[in-house]
Motif scaffolding. Sequence first.
Motif, PDB file in Angstrom:
ATOM      1  N   UNK A   1       8.567  10.931 -14.487  1.00 22.22           N
ATOM      2  CA  UNK A   1       8.647  12.176 -13.726  1.00 22.22           C
ATOM      3  C   UNK A   1       9.880  12.991 -14.128  1.00 22.22           C
ATOM      4  N   UNK A   2      10.938  12.279 -14.529  1.00 17.06           N
ATOM      5  CA  UNK A   2      12.143  12.954 -15.017  1.00 17.06           C
ATOM      6  C   UNK A   2      12.053  13.248 -16.510  1.00 17.06           C
ATOM      7  N   UNK A   3      10.879  12.954 -17.097  1.00 16.86           N
ATOM      8  CA  UNK A   3      10.632  13.165 -18.535  1.00 16.86           C
ATOM      9  C   UNK A   3      11.602  12.353 -19.391  1.00 16.86           C
ATOM     10  N   UNK A   4      11.819  11.097 -18.987  1.00 15.03           N
ATOM     11  CA  UNK A   4      12.711  10.200 -19.716  1.00 15.03           C
ATOM     12  C   UNK A   4      11.973   8.927 -20.080  1.00 15.03           C
ATOM     13  N   UNK A   5      12.267   8.395 -21.268  1.00 15.74           N
ATOM     14  CA  UNK A   5      11.685   7.115 -21.645  1.00 15.74           C
ATOM     15  C   UNK A   5      12.600   5.988 -21.194  1.00 15.74           C
ATOM     16  N   UNK A   6      12.281   4.756 -21.607  1.00 14.16           N
ATOM     17  CA  UNK A   6      13.053   3.603 -21.140  1.00 14.16           C
ATOM     18  C   UNK A   6      14.490   3.618 -21.625  1.00 14.16           C
ATOM     19  N   UNK A   7      14.767   4.353 -22.694  1.00 13.71           N
ATOM     20  CA  UNK A   7      16.136   4.480 -23.194  1.00 13.71           C
ATOM     21  C   UNK A   7      16.806   5.752 -22.696  1.00 13.71           C
ATOM     22  N   UNK A   8      16.191   6.402 -21.686  1.00 13.44           N
ATOM     23  CA  UNK A   8      16.755   7.591 -21.050  1.00 13.44           C
ATOM     24  C   UNK A   8      16.828   8.772 -22.021  1.00 13.44           C
ATOM     25  N   UNK A   9      15.922   8.797 -22.987  1.00 15.71           N
ATOM     26  CA  UNK A   9      15.791   9.918 -23.893  1.00 15.71           C
ATOM     27  C   UNK A   9      14.645  10.815 -23.438  1.00 15.71           C
ATOM     28  N   UNK A  10      14.748  12.132 -23.662  1.00 14.82           N
ATOM     29  CA  UNK A  10      13.698  13.041 -23.266  1.00 14.82           C
ATOM     30  C   UNK A  10      12.386  12.722 -23.992  1.00 14.82           C
ATOM     31  N   UNK A  11      11.309  12.669 -23.207  1.00 19.49           N
ATOM     32  CA  UNK A  11       9.972  12.472 -23.767  1.00 19.49           C
ATOM     33  C   UNK A  11       9.423  13.795 -24.269  1.00 19.49           C
ATOM     34  N   UNK A  12       9.815  14.883 -23.602  1.00 12.77           N
ATOM     35  CA  UNK A  12       9.355  16.238 -23.911  1.00 12.77           C
ATOM     36  C   UNK A  12       7.860  16.376 -23.686  1.00 12.77           C
ATOM     37  N   UNK A  13       7.392  15.747 -22.579  1.00 13.21           N
ATOM     38  CA  UNK A  13       5.982  15.845 -22.219  1.00 13.21           C
ATOM     39  C   UNK A  13       5.763  16.741 -21.013  1.00 13.21           C
ATOM     40  N   UNK A  14       6.855  17.060 -20.281  1.00  9.05           N
ATOM     41  CA  UNK A  14       6.738  17.864 -19.073  1.00  9.05           C
ATOM     42  C   UNK A  14       8.112  18.398 -18.691  1.00  9.05           C
ATOM     43  N   UNK A  15       8.119  19.279 -17.700  1.00  7.02           N
ATOM     44  CA  UNK A  15       9.387  19.719 -17.144  1.00  7.02           C
ATOM     45  C   UNK A  15       9.933  18.602 -16.252  1.00  7.02           C
ATOM     46  N   UNK A  16      11.185  18.204 -16.425  1.00  4.57           N
ATOM     47  CA  UNK A  16      11.729  17.114 -15.599  1.00  4.57           C
ATOM     48  C   UNK A  16      11.723  17.482 -14.123  1.00  4.57           C
ATOM     49  N   UNK A  17      11.292  16.547 -13.293  1.00  3.44           N
ATOM     50  CA  UNK A  17      11.379  16.741 -11.855  1.00  3.44           C
ATOM     51  C   UNK A  17      12.833  16.524 -11.443  1.00  3.44           C
TER      52      UNK A  17
ATOM     53  N   UNK B   1       0.778  -1.228   0.000  1.00  2.00           N
ATOM     54  CA  UNK B   1       0.000   0.000   0.000  1.00  2.00           C
ATOM     55  C   UNK B   1       0.810   1.278   0.000  1.00  2.00           C
ATOM     56  N   UNK B   2       2.135   1.168  -0.022  1.00  2.82           N
ATOM     57  CA  UNK B   2       2.986   2.356  -0.032  1.00  2.82           C
ATOM     58  C   UNK B   2       3.099   2.896  -1.460  1.00  2.82           C
ATOM     59  N   UNK B   3       3.375   4.195  -1.617  1.00  2.00           N
ATOM     60  CA  UNK B   3       3.548   4.741  -2.973  1.00  2.00           C
ATOM     61  C   UNK B   3       4.746   4.109  -3.674  1.00  2.00           C
ATOM     62  N   UNK B   4       4.579   3.814  -4.945  1.00  2.00           N
ATOM     63  CA  UNK B   4       5.687   3.272  -5.733  1.00  2.00           C
ATOM     64  C   UNK B   4       6.579   4.411  -6.209  1.00  2.00           C
ATOM     65  N   UNK B   5       7.881   4.195  -6.092  1.00  2.00           N
ATOM     66  CA  UNK B   5       8.843   5.151  -6.650  1.00  2.00           C
ATOM     67  C   UNK B   5       9.978   4.378  -7.336  1.00  2.00           C
ATOM     68  N   UNK B   6       9.607   3.319  -8.073  1.00  2.00           N
ATOM     69  CA  UNK B   6      10.612   2.555  -8.800  1.00  2.00           C
ATOM     70  C   UNK B   6      10.965   3.279 -10.101  1.00  2.00           C
ATOM     71  N   UNK B   7      11.817   2.660 -10.897  1.00  2.00           N
ATOM     72  CA  UNK B   7      12.278   3.303 -12.124  1.00  2.00           C
ATOM     73  C   UNK B   7      11.118   3.594 -13.067  1.00  2.00           C
ATOM     74  N   UNK B   8      10.129   2.681 -13.098  1.00  2.00           N
ATOM     75  CA  UNK B   8       8.981   2.889 -13.965  1.00  2.00           C
ATOM     76  C   UNK B   8       8.194   4.134 -13.624  1.00  2.00           C
ATOM     77  N   UNK B   9       8.217   4.538 -12.366  1.00  2.00           N
ATOM     78  CA  UNK B   9       7.534   5.753 -11.927  1.00  2.00           C
ATOM     79  C   UNK B   9       8.437   6.975 -12.092  1.00  2.00           C
ATOM     80  N   UNK B  10       9.705   6.834 -11.719  1.00  2.00           N
ATOM     81  CA  UNK B  10      10.608   7.980 -11.697  1.00  2.00           C
ATOM     82  C   UNK B  10      11.012   8.454 -13.089  1.00  2.00           C
ATOM     83  N   UNK B  11      11.184   7.526 -14.039  1.00  2.00           N
ATOM     84  CA  UNK B  11      11.598   7.945 -15.380  1.00  2.00           C
ATOM     85  C   UNK B  11      10.618   8.942 -16.003  1.00  2.00           C
TER      86      UNK B  11
END
Length: 616
Positions: free
Chosen positions: A302-318, A290-300
């Motif tokens: 939020x950092x505006x990065x896709x699975x290959x660590x390229x910018x998604x350009x969907x938001x300002x990176x956290x 029941x705790x909030x997830x903050x794994x790579x799938x969540x953090x990437x």
Amino acid sequence: MITLNHFVGGEVCVINVPECDADLTAFDSWLSQADRRLALDTETTGLDIYSRSHGLRLVQLGDRRTAWVLRADRFAQDIRRALRQPRTFVVHNAAYDLLVLDRHLGVAVEELGGKVFDTRILAHLLDPRTDSEGGIGLGLKPLSAVYVDPDAPDTQAGLTAVFRSLGLTKATGWARIPWDNETYLRYAGLDVLLGRRLFDEIAPMVRDIGLGNLSQFEHHLQVLLAVLQRRGMKLDVPYIETLRTELLAEAEQFEQVAARYGVANVNSTAQVAAALTAMGEELTERTAAGAPKVDKGVLLPLADLDLQWQRIEAREPNPLADAVIRSKRARKWSGSYAEAFLELRDDNDRLHASIGGLQARTARMSISHPPLQQLPSSDWRVRRAIIADPGQSIIAADYSAVEMRVLAALADVPKMKAAIAAGEDLHEFTAKLVLGDAWEPMAPGQRKRYRKLYKGVGFGKVYGGGAQTLARQTGADLGAVKAAIAAYDGVYPEIKRYSRRLMTRAEWGKREVITPSGRHLPLDRDRLYAATNYVVQSTARDLLAQAIVDVFDAGLGDHLLLPVHDELIAQAQAEDAEEVIREIGRVMESDFYGVRIESDASVYGPSWGHGYGATS
């Protein structure tokens, strides 16, 4: 002679352990009358075959009722003689033992491999699932408990207890336990007794369901992959030592950034979640507790990065999410790659990564010790550590969109097949097909985003993952993603029909799918939707496996170094590199159900990293 009795399957079995040369008279007598097929196993000091400290301690041979446990240091010549007799051998997880015997006794993989039957391969063909997936698993003991003797004593547990009593751990026990410890000898002898009996049970089952040819192929492939593992790859040790230092410094740098946002420990889920929430981020995914997830799938995302660590350009990176994932990645790479390279290298500074030919349910290959297939394509630094031998260049041939081509062929999708035949960029073609007249007036950046979206939808058909996952990976609105999936199904209705057909047959028939190669892949009752994913992924794997065999058959096997995903990494003399990789690429290509399976050939240069952006 040490003689131990053991009960297996209600029968008294004997484990013989010669102590001197005179004891070998009985061994030779048994060998002259024994079955033409014996079980074979080894006991070593650890799992890293080519590390400098690795050693071979025992070699075991046996049939259904008799096992012989021989000290490798004392009876090496007698073991070689036995292995070179005109007979076959049953081994569980044979790739390991083949390489051990090759390195420590000089019985070459090529010499022994063709005489070996691997019960792990046979078990994988019958049911590739792990125990956590509802299967038996692929370990010798669990398989033997089902097929041989459920009451066979657990010598593994007893051996662990002995390690503890001697002040040893699982890591040190294999090397330091006295060779004549009774529990150790029973453990060693039991493996061949069980292995031979397991073979007698499951080999006919593989034959009866028509998988004899596939078994033969997988055994042959295993030998070729063992040859590649033995060959290894040259390491740039000074570069690795510098890289290790740089990665640790990078980890510390980003940890300091995280600390400015109140995160003292980037590995603390609670700290990271609390800090992100305080920054206004909404964490909707939860762990089982029941705790909030903050794994790579969540953090990437939020950092505006896709699975290959390229910018998604969907938001300002956290900035916190970015710092956490970068610090964790740098520290992981320092240990899992730079440190591992230095620890695992042999005396000639070569790395011999383990190549798993049959992994996961779909039989996809894997690379472990270290896991080289997990490196993102956007960062060349770790790959730069692997270099060509003197005078040679690293070369590579990569299948072009092989999963999508397999999907188009199996589902018989006319529009997709036509696009492939015309040499179209398949993901862009799909976007144009869906958007119609709206495509032409779009700006390049907008076209790029739509291409990425429909590429994600297509890969969702291959690898699974619903609208929520795709929205997170692409940064697109969930509603837009759902609309894209519906539009994809509209322009390629054959894929949805194919998937529904596989699911219906699995629901009302045997809960499995069968690939074009004849491989049986079980489906979970609540995940029948994975049928298409399994068939496509497994078939793509089989195409690469066949390519490896074909490259060896074409006389080009001496160039190969490693299969990674859908790519073959190789090397050749610099002046011949372009011609060699072009020929390897040509051999890899084929026609699959009317769809051309093509490859892209490249000369990388002095290192693997030079194919990904390294310049020095």
